[in-house]
Motif scaffolding. Sequence first.
Motif, PDB file in Angstrom:
ATOM      1  N   TYR A 121       0.828  -1.207   0.000  1.00  0.00           N
ATOM      2  CA  TYR A 121       0.000   0.000   0.000  1.00  0.00           C
ATOM      3  C   TYR A 121       0.865   1.261   0.000  1.00  0.00           C
ATOM      4  CZ  TYR A 121      -4.819  -1.637   0.471  1.00  0.00           C
ATOM      5  OH  TYR A 121      -6.061  -2.163   0.227  1.00  0.00           O
ATOM      6  N   VAL A 122       1.948   1.247   0.805  1.00  0.00           N
ATOM      7  CA  VAL A 122       2.815   2.423   0.896  1.00  0.00           C
ATOM      8  C   VAL A 122       3.558   2.655  -0.415  1.00  0.00           C
ATOM      9  CG1 VAL A 122       4.837   3.397   2.055  1.00  0.00           C
ATOM     10  CG2 VAL A 122       3.070   2.257   3.399  1.00  0.00           C
ATOM     11  N   LYS A 123       4.131   1.575  -0.977  1.00  0.00           N
ATOM     12  CA  LYS A 123       4.962   1.699  -2.175  1.00  0.00           C
ATOM     13  C   LYS A 123       4.138   1.917  -3.448  1.00  0.00           C
ATOM     14  CE  LYS A 123       8.940   1.031  -0.118  1.00  0.00           C
ATOM     15  NZ  LYS A 123       9.965   2.101  -0.046  1.00  0.00           N
ATOM     16  N   LEU A 124       3.018   1.192  -3.570  1.00  0.00           N
ATOM     17  CA  LEU A 124       2.251   1.239  -4.822  1.00  0.00           C
ATOM     18  C   LEU A 124       1.178   2.318  -4.818  1.00  0.00           C
ATOM     19  CD1 LEU A 124       1.829  -2.608  -5.443  1.00  0.00           C
ATOM     20  CD2 LEU A 124       3.564  -1.066  -6.393  1.00  0.00           C
ATOM     21  N   ALA A 125       0.509   2.495  -3.687  1.00  0.00           N
ATOM     22  CA  ALA A 125      -0.601   3.452  -3.633  1.00  0.00           C
ATOM     23  C   ALA A 125      -0.270   4.714  -2.848  1.00  0.00           C
ATOM     24  CB  ALA A 125      -1.835   2.772  -3.021  1.00  0.00           C
ATOM     25  N   GLY A 126       0.865   4.706  -2.144  1.00  0.00           N
ATOM     26  CA  GLY A 126       1.232   5.883  -1.357  1.00  0.00           C
ATOM     27  C   GLY A 126       0.331   6.098  -0.159  1.00  0.00           C
ATOM     28  N   ILE A 127      -0.277   5.006   0.331  1.00  0.00           N
ATOM     29  CA  ILE A 127      -1.194   5.093   1.471  1.00  0.00           C
ATOM     30  C   ILE A 127      -0.528   4.469   2.688  1.00  0.00           C
ATOM     31  CG2 ILE A 127      -3.443   4.403   2.394  1.00  0.00           C
ATOM     32  CD1 ILE A 127      -4.441   4.225  -0.504  1.00  0.00           C
ATOM     33  N   ASP A 128      -0.338   5.262   3.748  1.00  0.00           N
ATOM     34  CA  ASP A 128       0.258   4.777   4.987  1.00  0.00           C
ATOM     35  C   ASP A 128      -0.832   4.766   6.068  1.00  0.00           C
ATOM     36  OD1 ASP A 128       1.679   4.257   7.284  1.00  0.00           O
ATOM     37  OD2 ASP A 128       3.383   5.528   6.757  1.00  0.00           O
ATOM     38  N   PHE A 129      -1.427   3.579   6.257  1.00  0.00           N
ATOM     39  CA  PHE A 129      -2.546   3.462   7.190  1.00  0.00           C
ATOM     40  C   PHE A 129      -2.140   3.810   8.621  1.00  0.00           C
ATOM     41  CE2 PHE A 129      -4.108   0.508   3.835  1.00  0.00           C
ATOM     42  CZ  PHE A 129      -5.296   1.165   3.567  1.00  0.00           C
ATOM     43  N   ILE A 130      -0.935   3.438   8.997  1.00  0.00           N
ATOM     44  CA  ILE A 130      -0.493   3.679  10.375  1.00  0.00           C
ATOM     45  C   ILE A 130      -0.366   5.176  10.646  1.00  0.00           C
ATOM     46  CG2 ILE A 130       1.402   3.346  12.003  1.00  0.00           C
ATOM     47  CD1 ILE A 130       1.943   0.660  10.689  1.00  0.00           C
ATOM     48  N   SER A 131       0.311   5.879   9.749  1.00  0.00           N
ATOM     49  CA  SER A 131       0.461   7.336   9.923  1.00  0.00           C
ATOM     50  C   SER A 131      -0.892   8.042   9.889  1.00  0.00           C
ATOM     51  CB  SER A 131       1.368   7.896   8.831  1.00  0.00           C
ATOM     52  OG  SER A 131       2.654   7.351   8.921  1.00  0.00           O
ATOM     53  N   LEU A 134      -2.724   7.381  13.216  1.00  0.00           N
ATOM     54  CA  LEU A 134      -2.138   8.168  14.303  1.00  0.00           C
ATOM     55  C   LEU A 134      -2.507   9.642  14.184  1.00  0.00           C
ATOM     56  CD1 LEU A 134       1.431   6.580  14.562  1.00  0.00           C
ATOM     57  CD2 LEU A 134      -0.410   6.410  16.241  1.00  0.00           C
ATOM     58  N   GLU A 135      -2.492  10.160  12.961  1.00  0.00           N
ATOM     59  CA  GLU A 135      -2.848  11.555  12.737  1.00  0.00           C
ATOM     60  C   GLU A 135      -4.313  11.808  13.080  1.00  0.00           C
ATOM     61  OE1 GLU A 135      -2.098  15.408  12.097  1.00  0.00           O
ATOM     62  OE2 GLU A 135      -0.607  13.790  12.061  1.00  0.00           O
ATOM     63  N   MET A 136      -5.161  10.854  12.705  1.00  0.00           N
ATOM     64  CA  MET A 136      -6.587  10.981  13.017  1.00  0.00           C
ATOM     65  C   MET A 136      -6.820  10.944  14.525  1.00  0.00           C
ATOM     66  SD  MET A 136      -9.708   8.650  11.514  1.00  0.00           S
ATOM     67  CE  MET A 136      -9.075   8.884   9.845  1.00  0.00           C
ATOM     68  N   ALA A 137      -6.124  10.030  15.202  1.00  0.00           N
ATOM     69  CA  ALA A 137      -6.254   9.936  16.663  1.00  0.00           C
ATOM     70  C   ALA A 137      -5.755  11.200  17.337  1.00  0.00           C
ATOM     71  CB  ALA A 137      -5.484   8.721  17.167  1.00  0.00           C
ATOM     72  N   ARG A 138      -4.655  11.753  16.823  1.00  0.00           N
ATOM     73  CA  ARG A 138      -4.113  12.992  17.378  1.00  0.00           C
ATOM     74  C   ARG A 138      -5.117  14.142  17.257  1.00  0.00           C
ATOM     75  NH1 ARG A 138       1.267  14.685  18.154  1.00  0.00           N
ATOM     76  NH2 ARG A 138       2.023  12.834  17.060  1.00  0.00           N
ATOM     77  N   LYS A 139      -5.745  14.247  16.078  1.00  0.00           N
ATOM     78  CA  LYS A 139      -6.738  15.309  15.860  1.00  0.00           C
ATOM     79  C   LYS A 139      -7.943  15.137  16.783  1.00  0.00           C
ATOM     80  CE  LYS A 139      -5.582  16.422  11.066  1.00  0.00           C
ATOM     81  NZ  LYS A 139      -6.037  16.400   9.652  1.00  0.00           N
ATOM     82  N   ALA A 164       4.027  13.242  24.329  1.00  0.00           N
ATOM     83  CA  ALA A 164       4.775  12.102  24.872  1.00  0.00           C
ATOM     84  C   ALA A 164       4.021  10.797  24.638  1.00  0.00           C
ATOM     85  CB  ALA A 164       5.026  12.301  26.363  1.00  0.00           C
ATOM     86  N   MET A 165       2.701  10.849  24.777  1.00  0.00           N
ATOM     87  CA  MET A 165       1.878   9.651  24.580  1.00  0.00           C
ATOM     88  C   MET A 165       1.958   9.162  23.141  1.00  0.00           C
ATOM     89  SD  MET A 165      -2.224   9.131  25.273  1.00  0.00           S
ATOM     90  CE  MET A 165      -2.708  10.149  23.866  1.00  0.00           C
ATOM     91  N   PHE A 166       1.847  10.079  22.192  1.00  0.00           N
ATOM     92  CA  PHE A 166       1.879   9.677  20.781  1.00  0.00           C
ATOM     93  C   PHE A 166       3.286   9.272  20.347  1.00  0.00           C
ATOM     94  CE2 PHE A 166      -2.342  11.545  20.440  1.00  0.00           C
ATOM     95  CZ  PHE A 166      -2.937  10.669  19.545  1.00  0.00           C
ATOM     96  N   ASN A 167       4.297   9.849  20.951  1.00  0.00           N
ATOM     97  CA  ASN A 167       5.664   9.411  20.670  1.00  0.00           C
ATOM     98  C   ASN A 167       5.873   7.968  21.117  1.00  0.00           C
ATOM     99  OD1 ASN A 167       6.524  11.775  19.479  1.00  0.00           O
ATOM    100  ND2 ASN A 167       7.295  12.659  21.381  1.00  0.00           N
ATOM    101  N   THR A 168       5.332   7.651  22.296  1.00  0.00           N
ATOM    102  CA  THR A 168       5.422   6.286  22.810  1.00  0.00           C
ATOM    103  C   THR A 168       4.663   5.316  21.915  1.00  0.00           C
ATOM    104  OG1 THR A 168       5.582   7.126  25.081  1.00  0.00           O
ATOM    105  CG2 THR A 168       5.017   4.807  24.816  1.00  0.00           C
ATOM    106  N   ILE A 169       3.478   5.726  21.465  1.00  0.00           N
ATOM    107  CA  ILE A 169       2.673   4.876  20.579  1.00  0.00           C
ATOM    108  C   ILE A 169       3.426   4.593  19.277  1.00  0.00           C
ATOM    109  CG2 ILE A 169       0.565   4.793  19.175  1.00  0.00           C
ATOM    110  CD1 ILE A 169      -0.835   6.358  21.418  1.00  0.00           C
ATOM    111  N   GLU A 170       4.039   5.641  18.728  1.00  0.00           N
ATOM    112  CA  GLU A 170       4.795   5.477  17.479  1.00  0.00           C
ATOM    113  C   GLU A 170       5.994   4.539  17.666  1.00  0.00           C
ATOM    114  OE1 GLU A 170       5.870   9.249  15.879  1.00  0.00           O
ATOM    115  OE2 GLU A 170       3.804   9.949  15.677  1.00  0.00           O
ATOM    116  N   LEU A 171       6.685   4.695  18.793  1.00  0.00           N
ATOM    117  CA  LEU A 171       7.869   3.869  19.046  1.00  0.00           C
ATOM    118  C   LEU A 171       7.511   2.403  19.284  1.00  0.00           C
ATOM    119  CD1 LEU A 171       9.972   6.241  21.353  1.00  0.00           C
ATOM    120  CD2 LEU A 171      10.398   5.692  18.962  1.00  0.00           C
TER     121      LEU A 171
END
Length: 313
Positions: A121-131, A134-139, A164-171
């Motif tokens: 999905y990332v390479k062919l469609a340019g869609i990063d579900f994880i990012s 996370l962005e949606m949750a942050r908003k 700090a919470m979202f940094n931990t989630i990402e890591l």
Amino acid sequence: MPNNQTKALVQGSMMVALFTILMLISAYVPFVFIVALIFAPLPIAWYSANYKRSSSILVAIVGCILTTITSGLSMLPFAFVMGLLGVVMGNAIYQKKSKLYLFMSTGIANLISMALVYVAYVKLAGIDFISMSLEMARKNYEQSNEFAKNVTGQVAIKPEQLEAMFNTIELTMPATITISAFFAAFIIIALNLPALKRLGVDIPKFAPFQNMRLPRSILWYYMIVLCINLFMRPEAGSTLDIIVLNVSYILWVLLILQGISFIHYFISRKGMPNGVKWVATVLAIPLSSFMILLGIVDLGFDVRSLVKGKTKE
């Protein structure tokens, strides 16, 4: 031989049809799509449990192709994952492997297939579900904070705490994905194996959860991680820090499960009702630190023999 080949061809065609129908339901029926998706590996698993691996892989490939034709290209990743899980599950049964082997192989297959789908999905469609997630949750958190500030005059979570919470989630995302993949594999196995048994497949059996004993090497891994955190203190965000954090996360989950297993064993030995086990399992979530300690004690010392001896007395 021709009769056996004809039988395999007919049954393979039937399993492909059932697989395609289940994928169609998961694609177009809103309220039962999760159920259909969970049971989608069942036809492939049944065929793989009765026929050799090469035939099973061919059936799964045909099922993926038909799913793509009937349901669209968007269903191909789901068909690929479910088809692969069906082949792996059925092949483990065909080879008369233990249920632990079945679980581990299915979990690893689920993890690898999810990783391949994500990369595609990332390479062919340019869609990063994880990012995107996370962005949606942050908003959402930021909007909730704004709402709380407008109503009460105070924010629910301070900006630095949120960051700090979202940094931990990402890591810890690698560990979260790994645990999720194995949990999903467990759910699929737990629901599909009884159905396979009803269809005449000789399935392996798990030992009761209360008898679960993780390898003692888990304690050594935990000690190594603990020593790295105490003495080396990796720099935040470094490669070593990410590795240690993710390994710690997985070890905590395993030790919590070991602690819950000991609680179940203790309750059974004392002859308490099964309802107490459910209550103890629910309470284990807020008492996770205690469960980790209990898991360490259960693995490091022969506590169960002591409980067994006292029960006999």
